[in-house]
Scaffold this motif. Structure first.
Motif, PDB file in Angstrom:
ATOM      1  N   UNK A 166       0.825  -1.212   0.000  1.00  0.00           N
ATOM      2  CA  UNK A 166       0.000   0.000   0.000  1.00  0.00           C
ATOM      3  C   UNK A 166       0.857   1.258   0.000  1.00  0.00           C
ATOM      4  N   UNK A 167       1.928   1.232   0.774  1.00  0.00           N
ATOM      5  CA  UNK A 167       2.819   2.397   0.809  1.00  0.00           C
ATOM      6  C   UNK A 167       3.422   2.632  -0.578  1.00  0.00           C
ATOM      7  N   UNK A 168       3.899   1.564  -1.209  1.00  0.00           N
ATOM      8  CA  UNK A 168       4.522   1.694  -2.530  1.00  0.00           C
ATOM      9  C   UNK A 168       3.527   2.059  -3.619  1.00  0.00           C
ATOM     10  N   UNK A 169       2.427   1.342  -3.711  1.00  0.00           N
ATOM     11  CA  UNK A 169       1.511   1.472  -4.849  1.00  0.00           C
ATOM     12  C   UNK A 169       0.417   2.515  -4.658  1.00  0.00           C
ATOM     13  N   UNK A 170      -0.221   2.528  -3.513  1.00  0.00           N
ATOM     14  CA  UNK A 170      -1.341   3.445  -3.299  1.00  0.00           C
ATOM     15  C   UNK A 170      -0.873   4.821  -2.828  1.00  0.00           C
ATOM     16  N   UNK A 171       0.134   4.846  -1.954  1.00  0.00           N
ATOM     17  CA  UNK A 171       0.611   6.115  -1.424  1.00  0.00           C
ATOM     18  C   UNK A 171       1.756   6.687  -2.256  1.00  0.00           C
ATOM     19  N   UNK A 172       2.325   5.858  -3.139  1.00  0.00           N
ATOM     20  CA  UNK A 172       3.432   6.264  -4.008  1.00  0.00           C
ATOM     21  C   UNK A 172       4.624   6.785  -3.196  1.00  0.00           C
ATOM     22  N   UNK A 173       4.966   6.029  -2.151  1.00  0.00           N
ATOM     23  CA  UNK A 173       6.078   6.408  -1.276  1.00  0.00           C
ATOM     24  C   UNK A 173       6.937   5.173  -1.039  1.00  0.00           C
ATOM     25  N   UNK A 174       8.097   5.386  -0.426  1.00  0.00           N
ATOM     26  CA  UNK A 174       9.015   4.298  -0.120  1.00  0.00           C
ATOM     27  C   UNK A 174       9.124   4.151   1.390  1.00  0.00           C
ATOM     28  N   UNK A 220      -7.573  13.097   0.514  1.00  0.00           N
ATOM     29  CA  UNK A 220      -6.172  13.090   0.087  1.00  0.00           C
ATOM     30  C   UNK A 220      -5.669  11.647   0.026  1.00  0.00           C
ATOM     31  N   UNK A 221      -4.791  11.318  -0.952  1.00  0.00           N
ATOM     32  CA  UNK A 221      -4.277   9.945  -1.028  1.00  0.00           C
ATOM     33  C   UNK A 221      -3.494   9.553   0.219  1.00  0.00           C
ATOM     34  N   UNK A 222      -2.832  10.502   0.800  1.00  0.00           N
ATOM     35  CA  UNK A 222      -2.172  10.310   2.081  1.00  0.00           C
ATOM     36  C   UNK A 222      -2.045  11.679   2.730  1.00  0.00           C
ATOM     37  N   UNK A 223      -2.139  11.718   4.018  1.00  0.00           N
ATOM     38  CA  UNK A 223      -2.094  12.975   4.758  1.00  0.00           C
ATOM     39  C   UNK A 223      -0.910  12.957   5.701  1.00  0.00           C
ATOM     40  N   UNK A 224      -0.186  14.051   5.714  1.00  0.00           N
ATOM     41  CA  UNK A 224       0.911  14.144   6.672  1.00  0.00           C
ATOM     42  C   UNK A 224       0.367  14.662   7.993  1.00  0.00           C
ATOM     43  N   UNK A 225       0.725  13.982   9.050  1.00  0.00           N
ATOM     44  CA  UNK A 225       0.337  14.364  10.404  1.00  0.00           C
ATOM     45  C   UNK A 225       1.574  14.762  11.182  1.00  0.00           C
TER      46      UNK A 225
END
Length: 116
Positions: free
Chosen positions: A29-37, A85-90
């Motif tokens: 999920x982190x790699x594909x959905x959130x586009x992060x490493x 948002x696809x991912x939110x920074x907290x």
């Protein structure tokens, strides 16, 4: 918190997460959905559909670490302004308040003045 470095960022996955996912599923999920490493060392937070379970995934220099919390009563409060948002920074403080059951959207930070 958890003995994690203070310079780490915190990202909340936007959609409800299937809590049957383990290391590999959440990493995907982190790699594909959130586009992060995940190996950047940041914290990635996932909340279940019924909002009574949460998992936190992060890379600890030589492997993945997974924290899991299940509430016996009540639910975790998600930030409403960031639902689409696809991912939110907290901030780490916001994450702590979510995990402790504090509705941080209804709290105010008081202005602090430094003495001259």
């Amino acid at each position: 918190m958890f003995g994690i470095d203070t310079h780490r960022k915190v990202f909340l996955y936007s959609k409800p997460c299937d809590m049957r996912k383990g290391f590999n599923g959440l990493h995907g999920l982190v790699l594909n959905a959130m586009d992060m490493d995940v190996r950047c060392g940041d914290l990635f937070v996932f909340v279940s559909k019924d909002r009574n379970k949460a998992k936190i995934l992060y890379w600890d220099t030589d492997g993945l670490v997974l924290f899991y919390k299940r509430l016996e009563k009540g639910t975790f409060k998600r930030p409403t302004a960031r639902l689409d948002a696809p991912n939110s920074e907290l901030t780490k403080e916001e994450l702590f308040m979510i995990l402790r059951g504090i509705d941080f959207e209804k709290t105010k930070k008081r202005m602090r003045y430094l003495p001259h």
